[in-house]
Scaffold this motif. Sequence first.
Motif, mmCIF file in Angstrom:
data_model
loop_
_atom_site.group_PDB
_atom_site.id
_atom_site.type_symbol
_atom_site.label_atom_id
_atom_site.label_comp_id
_atom_site.label_asym_id
_atom_site.label_seq_id
_atom_site.Cartn_x
_atom_site.Cartn_y
_atom_site.Cartn_z
ATOM 1 N N LEU A 19 0.983 -1.371 0.145
ATOM 2 C CA LEU A 19 0.202 -0.082 0.386
ATOM 3 C C LEU A 19 1.311 1.179 0.119
ATOM 4 C CD1 LEU A 19 -2.444 1.585 0.407
ATOM 5 C CD2 LEU A 19 -2.784 1.104 2.784
ATOM 6 N N LEU A 20 1.990 1.585 0.406
ATOM 7 C CA LEU A 20 2.702 2.271 0.926
ATOM 8 C C LEU A 20 2.994 2.351 -0.617
ATOM 9 C CD1 LEU A 20 4.159 1.630 3.862
ATOM 10 C CD2 LEU A 20 3.249 3.476 3.562
ATOM 11 N N LEU A 21 4.153 1.276 -1.480
ATOM 12 C CA LEU A 21 4.383 1.734 -2.483
ATOM 13 C C LEU A 21 3.275 2.264 -3.797
ATOM 14 C CD1 LEU A 21 6.540 -0.945 -2.849
ATOM 15 C CD2 LEU A 21 7.419 1.063 -2.707
ATOM 16 N N ARG A 22 2.741 1.611 -3.565
ATOM 17 C CA ARG A 22 1.256 1.730 -4.973
ATOM 18 C C ARG A 22 0.559 3.749 -4.205
ATOM 19 N NH1 ARG A 22 -2.092 -1.929 -2.632
ATOM 20 N NH2 ARG A 22 -3.751 -0.954 -1.941
ATOM 21 N N ALA A 23 0.485 3.646 -2.960
ATOM 22 C CA ALA A 23 0.343 5.424 -2.481
ATOM 23 C C ALA A 23 1.000 6.289 -2.937
ATOM 24 C CB ALA A 23 -0.385 5.581 -0.882
ATOM 25 N N GLY A 24 2.293 5.961 -2.498
ATOM 26 C CA GLY A 24 3.511 6.516 -2.809
ATOM 27 C C GLY A 24 3.750 7.263 -4.357
ATOM 28 N N ASP A 25 3.521 5.820 -5.187
ATOM 29 C CA ASP A 25 3.874 6.404 -6.794
ATOM 30 C C ASP A 25 1.706 7.086 -7.423
ATOM 31 O OD1 ASP A 25 5.549 4.490 -6.961
ATOM 32 O OD2 ASP A 25 4.760 3.017 -7.679
ATOM 33 N N ARG A 26 0.891 6.829 -6.460
ATOM 34 C CA ARG A 26 -0.438 6.793 -6.892
ATOM 35 C C ARG A 26 -0.122 8.601 -7.031
ATOM 36 N NH1 ARG A 26 -3.253 9.991 -9.742
ATOM 37 N NH2 ARG A 26 -4.868 9.720 -9.847
ATOM 38 N N LEU A 27 0.649 9.222 -5.533
ATOM 39 C CA LEU A 27 -0.066 10.380 -4.906
ATOM 40 C C LEU A 27 1.029 11.796 -5.605
ATOM 41 C CD1 LEU A 27 -0.038 9.961 -1.271
ATOM 42 C CD2 LEU A 27 -1.706 10.635 -3.373
ATOM 43 N N LYS A 28 2.475 10.747 -6.538
ATOM 44 C CA LYS A 28 3.446 11.717 -7.607
ATOM 45 C C LYS A 28 2.903 11.973 -8.942
ATOM 46 C CE LYS A 28 6.760 8.901 -6.414
ATOM 47 N NZ LYS A 28 7.373 8.204 -6.814
ATOM 48 N N LEU A 29 1.647 11.042 -8.800
ATOM 49 C CA LEU A 29 1.402 11.043 -10.372
ATOM 50 C C LEU A 29 0.355 11.988 -10.171
ATOM 51 C CD1 LEU A 29 1.500 7.758 -11.499
ATOM 52 C CD2 LEU A 29 3.356 8.912 -12.196
ATOM 53 N N SER A 30 -0.411 12.125 -11.534
ATOM 54 C CA SER A 30 -1.412 13.284 -11.859
ATOM 55 C C SER A 30 -2.787 13.758 -11.045
ATOM 56 C CB SER A 30 -2.609 13.773 -13.394
ATOM 57 O OG SER A 30 -2.974 14.553 -13.459
ATOM 58 N N ALA A 31 -2.816 14.799 -9.838
ATOM 59 C CA ALA A 31 -4.068 14.679 -9.478
ATOM 60 C C ALA A 31 -5.131 14.816 -10.275
ATOM 61 C CB ALA A 31 -2.897 16.068 -7.662
#
Length: 569
Positions: A45-57
């Motif tokens: 989850l930490l990896l997935r969340a970190g990747d998603r939050l770095k991408l387009s909001a």
Amino acid sequence: MSKSIMTGSTGIRQGLGARLAALSKVVELGTGRVEPKLLAEAGKLLLRAGDRLKLSADHTVVALAGGTGSGKSSLFNAISGLELSPTGVRRPTTARTHACVWGLDGAGPLLDWLQVQWRHRFARASALDKGDGRLHGLILLDLPDHDSIRALTDHEADRLIQVADLIVWVLDPQKYADASVHRKYVADLAGHDAVTVFVLNQVDRLAPEEVAECVKDLDELLRREGVADPVIVTTSALTGRGVNGLKSLLADVVTRRRAAVQRIEADLDRITADLSKIMPEPGAPPASASVDAARSVGLTDALCDAIGVPAVGEAMESVYGSRSADWIGWPYTRWARKLGRDPLGSLNIGDLRDEIRELTGTSVSAQPAEVDNAVQALAEGLSIGMHDAWRNGVRDAARSNSATLPTTLSNELAEVAPRLDKVPSWWKAVKGLQYSLVVLFGAGLAWVVTTLLSGVLELIDLPGGLVIFGDVLALPWVGLAMASVLGLGALSAVASRNFVTLGASAERERLEREMRRRVATVADSLVVEPVERELARHTQFYAAMQAVLPSSTPSSTGPKASRQVIPRT
């Protein structure tokens, strides 16, 4: 997008970032205390969340998921207004994920992360976006069938269901209760109400009363599976009924720009719920954050008793007193005792230093169970109220050096064993005084005998230069002097014995104090410090857990505030 929405979104992300940072700390500190599978899920989850939050909001990923024949691809085409995803009788029709993007700027890295192939990416041209302006920022995915017979597509569907911001489950009237959906996905996503929508498609095949009955049955089924307030939309991709209502719901989600955060929060809440199982029981006393002074002293006392410090001190005091008799005892008394049986012979006090060392080593090595009990008592007292995983951790920390603890204590006490070959200087002075008195008494005795033989009994004749021995009138005074010498010798022996007793007691106290100091040092190093590290880890873990727990006030709202059923149009 209004400034207030942007500000609110930033605040939500900051709050989520703090929770994720706390979860990272939980994963770090929970190793060995939390179920590995749960820690692995949290790490993913930490990896997935970190990747998603770095991408387009500015983009919201909405995945259309469903089984074979649910009309998912047809609904995808109906929403996009274009024939982008193949439909037909052949199953499975969708072998690869298709994506339709409203607003392509900034979506490329996000699509790369989603692993959508370039040939399956489609962008809505501005000329075609009339009436769809509210959908700007939408990335609509048509996933492969989750029950596909192709293992590759089935895996791809599972992967994207885990990472999409909003999941739209497309169900058909015949298989809306299919166990492959409910057991494998819906039950696992319980608590994700804010980012989950259920679409009952193909309602054109049903009569109005049958639609209402299916919706009611589906609603009850979802609630039993943990979906607290399900959103159910009825559509017909074939006739277009309900499609505009679904598009309106999606537009509302896209406009808010909060689905990505909501999805991560939902996943985080689910992980937190599992982690909460190792939280202390309500009403349990707070766990200690460190080893307090009273417990530390208690451990030292228990270890001193376990290794026989009082016995060593008592033995040293006895040996100290026995050995002093060779130096400060009245010689005449000592010589008289030698005529009889020696009561100290059985003590075999030849090399007393070695005797003490042996006693010390034997005391430690003979009491490993008591040493372990002392350590165990400390761990039990400190872990009251803890979860079993952490209670075991404190015990393990306390006993982490149990194999070397008795040996270390033995070595420390051997080093502090008294130097019994060292004689106090005052003992030597007293011995010199007493032997001087012995000489004086002997000289007086020789004078008396000589005077009696020459002056009284006239048995011998003394030379003229020794007339001093013939003075009979001096006999009483010489006798008095001899008696005084004997009295002074006896008095010096008694006084010295009292001083020896006080000195032996003081030496015992000094020895026991030094032994306690060394025992306390060993206990701090081998027991207290590992325990305090574990207690600090426990405290930090639950502080991080408190930071991970969701706040009582929801940080965001989902696509609905209550159950919402969009009727056919």
